[in-house]
Design a protein around this motif. Structure first.
Motif, PDB file in Angstrom:
ATOM      1  N   CYS A  81       0.843  -1.203   0.000  1.00 52.76           N
ATOM      2  CA  CYS A  81       0.000   0.000   0.000  1.00 52.76           C
ATOM      3  C   CYS A  81       0.872   1.245   0.000  1.00 52.76           C
ATOM      4  CB  CYS A  81      -0.894   0.009   1.238  1.00 52.76           C
ATOM      5  SG  CYS A  81      -2.010  -1.399   1.306  1.00 52.76           S
ATOM      6  N   ALA A  82       0.235   2.384  -0.263  1.00 50.71           N
ATOM      7  CA  ALA A  82       0.964   3.652  -0.238  1.00 50.71           C
ATOM      8  C   ALA A  82       0.191   4.673   0.576  1.00 50.71           C
ATOM      9  CB  ALA A  82       1.156   4.174  -1.651  1.00 50.71           C
ATOM     10  N   LYS A  83       0.913   5.481   1.345  1.00 47.95           N
ATOM     11  CA  LYS A  83       0.307   6.652   1.967  1.00 47.95           C
ATOM     12  C   LYS A  83      -0.069   7.606   0.842  1.00 47.95           C
ATOM     13  CE  LYS A  83       0.867   7.830   6.071  1.00 47.95           C
ATOM     14  NZ  LYS A  83      -0.101   7.752   7.217  1.00 47.95           N
ATOM     15  N   LYS A  84      -1.266   8.172   0.896  1.00 44.67           N
ATOM     16  CA  LYS A  84      -1.728   9.054  -0.182  1.00 44.67           C
ATOM     17  C   LYS A  84      -1.130  10.463  -0.054  1.00 44.67           C
ATOM     18  CE  LYS A  84      -6.344   6.956  -0.541  1.00 44.67           C
ATOM     19  NZ  LYS A  84      -7.756   7.167  -0.203  1.00 44.67           N
ATOM     20  N   ALA A  85      -1.083  11.172  -1.194  1.00 43.00           N
ATOM     21  CA  ALA A  85      -0.788  12.608  -1.258  1.00 43.00           C
ATOM     22  C   ALA A  85       0.539  13.007  -0.614  1.00 43.00           C
ATOM     23  CB  ALA A  85      -1.941  13.397  -0.624  1.00 43.00           C
ATOM     24  N   ARG A  86       1.555  12.171  -0.739  1.00 40.72           N
ATOM     25  CA  ARG A  86       2.904  12.533  -0.250  1.00 40.72           C
ATOM     26  C   ARG A  86       3.918  12.474  -1.403  1.00 40.72           C
ATOM     27  NH1 ARG A  86       3.521  10.370   5.341  1.00 40.72           N
ATOM     28  NH2 ARG A  86       1.827  11.363   6.477  1.00 40.72           N
ATOM     29  N   SER A  87       3.954  11.286  -2.065  1.00 42.38           N
ATOM     30  CA  SER A  87       4.944  11.084  -3.119  1.00 42.38           C
ATOM     31  C   SER A  87       4.527  11.868  -4.360  1.00 42.38           C
ATOM     32  CB  SER A  87       5.035   9.589  -3.428  1.00 42.38           C
ATOM     33  OG  SER A  87       5.986   9.377  -4.443  1.00 42.38           O
ATOM     34  N   GLY A  88       5.407  12.797  -4.779  1.00 41.09           N
ATOM     35  CA  GLY A  88       5.082  13.617  -5.951  1.00 41.09           C
ATOM     36  C   GLY A  88       4.360  14.903  -5.609  1.00 41.09           C
ATOM     37  N   TYR A  89       4.224  15.177  -4.322  1.00 45.36           N
ATOM     38  CA  TYR A  89       3.523  16.400  -3.873  1.00 45.36           C
ATOM     39  C   TYR A  89       4.492  17.356  -3.177  1.00 45.36           C
ATOM     40  CZ  TYR A  89      -0.964  14.057  -4.615  1.00 45.36           C
ATOM     41  OH  TYR A  89      -2.039  13.418  -5.173  1.00 45.36           O
ATOM     42  N   ASN A  90       4.198  18.658  -3.290  1.00 45.08           N
ATOM     43  CA  ASN A  90       4.906  19.659  -2.489  1.00 45.08           C
ATOM     44  C   ASN A  90       4.276  19.726  -1.098  1.00 45.08           C
ATOM     45  OD1 ASN A  90       6.635  20.576  -4.612  1.00 45.08           O
ATOM     46  ND2 ASN A  90       4.859  21.646  -5.490  1.00 45.08           N
ATOM     47  N   ARG A  91       4.968  20.405  -0.198  1.00 45.50           N
ATOM     48  CA  ARG A  91       4.454  20.540   1.182  1.00 45.50           C
ATOM     49  C   ARG A  91       3.081  21.206   1.245  1.00 45.50           C
ATOM     50  NH1 ARG A  91       7.529  19.246   5.418  1.00 45.50           N
ATOM     51  NH2 ARG A  91       9.742  18.917   5.048  1.00 45.50           N
ATOM     52  N   ASP A  92       2.823  22.126   0.285  1.00 40.96           N
ATOM     53  CA  ASP A  92       1.530  22.832   0.299  1.00 40.96           C
ATOM     54  C   ASP A  92       0.400  22.009  -0.336  1.00 40.96           C
ATOM     55  OD1 ASP A  92       2.009  22.940  -2.412  1.00 40.96           O
ATOM     56  OD2 ASP A  92       2.199  25.112  -2.532  1.00 40.96           O
ATOM     57  N   GLY A  93       0.709  20.765  -0.728  1.00 37.29           N
ATOM     58  CA  GLY A  93      -0.335  19.888  -1.276  1.00 37.29           C
ATOM     59  C   GLY A  93      -0.469  19.951  -2.785  1.00 37.29           C
ATOM     60  N   SER A  94       0.320  20.838  -3.432  1.00 41.46           N
ATOM     61  CA  SER A  94       0.260  20.924  -4.899  1.00 41.46           C
ATOM     62  C   SER A  94       1.154  19.835  -5.514  1.00 41.46           C
ATOM     63  CB  SER A  94       0.723  22.307  -5.366  1.00 41.46           C
ATOM     64  OG  SER A  94       2.058  22.532  -4.939  1.00 41.46           O
ATOM     65  N   PHE A  95       0.909  19.538  -6.806  1.00 39.23           N
ATOM     66  CA  PHE A  95       1.748  18.547  -7.484  1.00 39.23           C
ATOM     67  C   PHE A  95       3.145  19.111  -7.692  1.00 39.23           C
ATOM     68  CE2 PHE A  95      -2.474  17.175  -9.282  1.00 39.23           C
ATOM     69  CZ  PHE A  95      -2.541  15.995  -8.552  1.00 39.23           C
ATOM     70  N   ALA A  96       4.156  18.273  -7.516  1.00 41.15           N
ATOM     71  CA  ALA A  96       5.533  18.737  -7.667  1.00 41.15           C
ATOM     72  C   ALA A  96       5.990  18.722  -9.117  1.00 41.15           C
ATOM     73  CB  ALA A  96       6.460  17.867  -6.818  1.00 41.15           C
ATOM     74  N   THR A  97       5.362  17.919  -9.975  1.00 41.89           N
ATOM     75  CA  THR A  97       5.776  17.848 -11.386  1.00 41.89           C
ATOM     76  C   THR A  97       4.544  17.874 -12.281  1.00 41.89           C
ATOM     77  OG1 THR A  97       5.628  15.460 -11.777  1.00 41.89           O
ATOM     78  CG2 THR A  97       7.624  16.245 -10.674  1.00 41.89           C
ATOM     79  N   ASN A  98       4.788  18.082 -13.578  1.00 46.01           N
ATOM     80  CA  ASN A  98       3.634  18.104 -14.487  1.00 46.01           C
ATOM     81  C   ASN A  98       3.115  16.700 -14.817  1.00 46.01           C
ATOM     82  OD1 ASN A  98       5.532  17.296 -16.275  1.00 46.01           O
ATOM     83  ND2 ASN A  98       5.507  19.155 -17.520  1.00 46.01           N
ATOM     84  N   LYS A  99       3.742  15.665 -14.300  1.00 47.20           N
ATOM     85  CA  LYS A  99       3.149  14.331 -14.385  1.00 47.20           C
ATOM     86  C   LYS A  99       2.005  14.192 -13.382  1.00 47.20           C
ATOM     87  CE  LYS A  99       6.969  11.399 -16.001  1.00 47.20           C
ATOM     88  NZ  LYS A  99       6.469  11.291 -17.380  1.00 47.20           N
ATOM     89  N   GLU A 100       1.977  15.107 -12.416  1.00 41.95           N
ATOM     90  CA  GLU A 100       0.936  15.125 -11.379  1.00 41.95           C
ATOM     91  C   GLU A 100       0.890  13.820 -10.584  1.00 41.95           C
ATOM     92  OE1 GLU A 100      -2.702  16.743 -12.991  1.00 41.95           O
ATOM     93  OE2 GLU A 100      -1.727  18.673 -13.253  1.00 41.95           O
TER      94      GLU A 100
END
Ligand SMILES: Cc1cc2nc3c(=O)[nH]c(=O)nc-3n(C[C@H](O)[C@H](O)[C@H](O)COP(=O)(O)O)c2cc1C
Length: 177
Positions: A81-100
């Motif tokens: 399983c994976a914790k949601k909304a951490r990997s690939g996200y910035n601290r403010d909750g936005s996507f870190a890359t355009n792959k989203e």
């Protein structure tokens, strides 16, 4: 065991003996995954070791027929399983890359690779399975809402020695520019 030998000789195993997997081996497999790379070292992967027959049956019933034998014969299912909304996200909750979305799949995949290789070194067979009903599996392991199921891995002592499925050669995989 030599890494090269582990990499090339590990096979997906879909028929298992009844022999249970020792607790120490479950811990050793998950311990190996601690060293997997992950998005900003976010370490989002979690494993649920399913040993109880009723929970295993629920998971098996949620799968297509071609996965059910492995699921029912294996003495252990590891639900990755994976914790949601951490990997690939910035601290403010936005996507870190355009792959989203989706980087957690990458992280869990890397962990699963290490887990499969460690299992092989311990003499255990594994098959990673991507066909399942996510809601049923989540319910079978009492998964918290902030986590999602990524894969189900059947684990046990192999009762078959499959041929290696054909691989592409390096020339097909590598482009040098
Ligand atoms: C993400 C993923 C999902 C998979 N899902 C299934 C599955 O649902 N059922 C199955 O029998 N094998 C599944 N496999 C195993 C592949 O079929 C197997 O790795 C591939 O055929 C190569 O064989 P090998 O692992 O023996 O080298 C999956 C593998 C991966 C990486």
């Amino acid at each position: 065991m030599e890494l090269e030998q582990c990499i090339t000789n590990r096979r997906s195993i879909r028929r298992f003996q009844k022999t249970p997997v020792q607790y120490e081996d479950i811990v050793a497999m998950v311990d190996a995954t601690r060293w997997a790379p992950s998005w900003k070292n976010s370490q989002v992967t979690r494993y649920y070791a399913v040993l109880q027959e009723d929970r295993k049956n629920q998971i098996a019933q949620s799968m297509p027929a071609f996965n059910q034998i492995a699921c029912l014969e294996a003495p252990l299912l590891l639900v990755a399983c994976a914790k949601k909304a951490r990997s690939g996200y910035n601290r403010d909750g936005s996507f870190a890359t355009n792959k989203e979305k989706g980087w957690q799949m990458y992280d869990v995949g890397l962990s699963n690779m290490l887990l499969s290789l460690k299992a092989y070194e311990l003499g255990l067979g594994t098959v990673i399975m991507g066909y399942y009903d996510e809601q049923v599996v989540a319910q079978a392991i009492d998964l918290a809402d902030d986590q999602e199921v990524v894969a189900v891995i059947a684990v046990g002592y192999a009762d078959e020695m499959p041929e290696a499925p054909k691989r592409k050669n390096v020339e097909e995989l590598l482009v040098i520019k």
